[in-house]
Design an enzyme around this catalytic site. Structure first.
Site, PDB file in Angstrom:
ATOM      1  N   GLU A  61       7.497  -1.469  -0.806  1.00 52.26           N
ATOM      2  CA  GLU A  61       6.353  -1.588  -1.708  1.00 52.26           C
ATOM      3  C   GLU A  61       5.433  -0.369  -1.614  1.00 52.26           C
ATOM      4  O   GLU A  61       4.990   0.158  -2.635  1.00 52.26           O
ATOM      5  CB  GLU A  61       5.576  -2.868  -1.394  1.00 52.26           C
ATOM      6  CG  GLU A  61       6.301  -4.133  -1.818  1.00 52.26           C
ATOM      7  CD  GLU A  61       5.566  -5.397  -1.397  1.00 52.26           C
ATOM      8  OE1 GLU A  61       4.554  -5.279  -0.655  1.00 52.26           O
ATOM      9  OE2 GLU A  61       5.988  -6.498  -1.790  1.00 52.26           O
TER      10      GLU A  61
ATOM     11  N   HIS B  65       3.754  -9.579  -7.867  1.00 54.27           N
ATOM     12  CA  HIS B  65       3.909 -10.724  -6.969  1.00 54.27           C
ATOM     13  C   HIS B  65       3.969 -12.054  -7.722  1.00 54.27           C
ATOM     14  O   HIS B  65       4.226 -13.097  -7.114  1.00 54.27           O
ATOM     15  CB  HIS B  65       2.767 -10.748  -5.946  1.00 54.27           C
ATOM     16  CG  HIS B  65       2.915  -9.706  -4.885  1.00 54.27           C
ATOM     17  ND1 HIS B  65       2.618  -8.387  -5.104  1.00 54.27           N
ATOM     18  CD2 HIS B  65       3.350  -9.784  -3.591  1.00 54.27           C
ATOM     19  CE1 HIS B  65       2.850  -7.691  -4.003  1.00 54.27           C
ATOM     20  NE2 HIS B  65       3.293  -8.517  -3.070  1.00 54.27           N
TER      21      HIS B  65
END
Length: 231
Positions: A138, A171
């Site tokens: 990420e 997310h």
């Protein structure tokens, strides 16, 4: 007026949106009925994000107006390396000073000196995913590869908040896990997948809260990336 091209702000932001979609989409290229915590699922998804980590710099290089110093823009440099390593560490340690202090006085720090603790962690694929692959991939994709694209057309402070919005939105893919598990869309929206297994005992966590938290933390990480970059 300058025509919109691949170096324009619009194209840069659109490129980051596409990169976000590719990152999340890579998690779902495998057809499997197993849960996200199943060993086979974790291995496949770790491979997917590893491939994304290899492809993302190529993507970044294409959308940079001046790709000659791409590695420096991505943070891979010798200049101000000590500052880039030390400053974020000190700021983050300060941010979590409360929990770190409580853990120190409770004796929790000593467990990190036990070799068996680390051996057991590395044998736990869920731990490896949560503490190694997820953060590493990420930060690499959403910070090192995405921020240089945004910084070439946005002010540093604007880029600090634009990129993390995409990081937070990414997310929301956890909703798919809930829907796949049989939840209704409305229920999946309010349940954070990380706490779904204890929903009946301790209540639900909201995906909106998770989005807010990841966006704020993403802005913090982006800010550290910007201030640690050489001027």
């Amino acid at each position: 007026m300058e025509l919109i091209n691949h170096n324009s702000c619009f194209s840069s932001v659109l490129a980051c949106v596409f990169l976000t979609i590719c990152y999340v989409g890579s998690l779902y290229v495998w057809r499997s009925k197993e849960s996200r915590d199943h060993p086979s699922t974790i291995k496949k998804r770790c491979f997917s994000v590893f491939v994304m980590m290899l492809l993302a710099p190529i993507f970044t290089q294409y959308f940079l107006s001046d790709p000659s110093d791409i590695y420096e823009k991505m943070g891979l440099r010798e200049t101000a390396l000590f500052k880039a390593l030390l400053l974020p560490l000190l700021l983050t340690a300060t941010l979590f000073l409360g929990p770190l202090t409580m853990q120190f006085f409770s004796g929790g720090w000593w467990i990190y000196l036990e070799p068996m603790f680390w051996i057991s962690c590395w044998q736990d694929l869920v731990w490896v995913r949560n503490h190694i692959m997820a953060p590493l991939s990420e930060e690499w994709v959403f910070r090192a590869c995405m921020m240089p694209i945004l910084l070439q057309c946005l002010s540093p402070m604007t880029a600090v908040f634009v990129g993390p919005i995409l990081f937070g939105i990414a997310h929301f893919h956890h909703m798919l896990e809930q829907i796949k598990g049989g939840c209704e869309v409305k229920t999946a929206l309010i349940i954070s997948s990380e706490y779904a297994h204890i929903l009946t005992n301790k209540g639900s966590k909201m995906s909106c809260f998770q989005f807010t938290y990841t966006t704020i933390f993403g802005a913090y990480s982006s800010y550290l990336f910007v201030i640690s970059s050489p001027r």
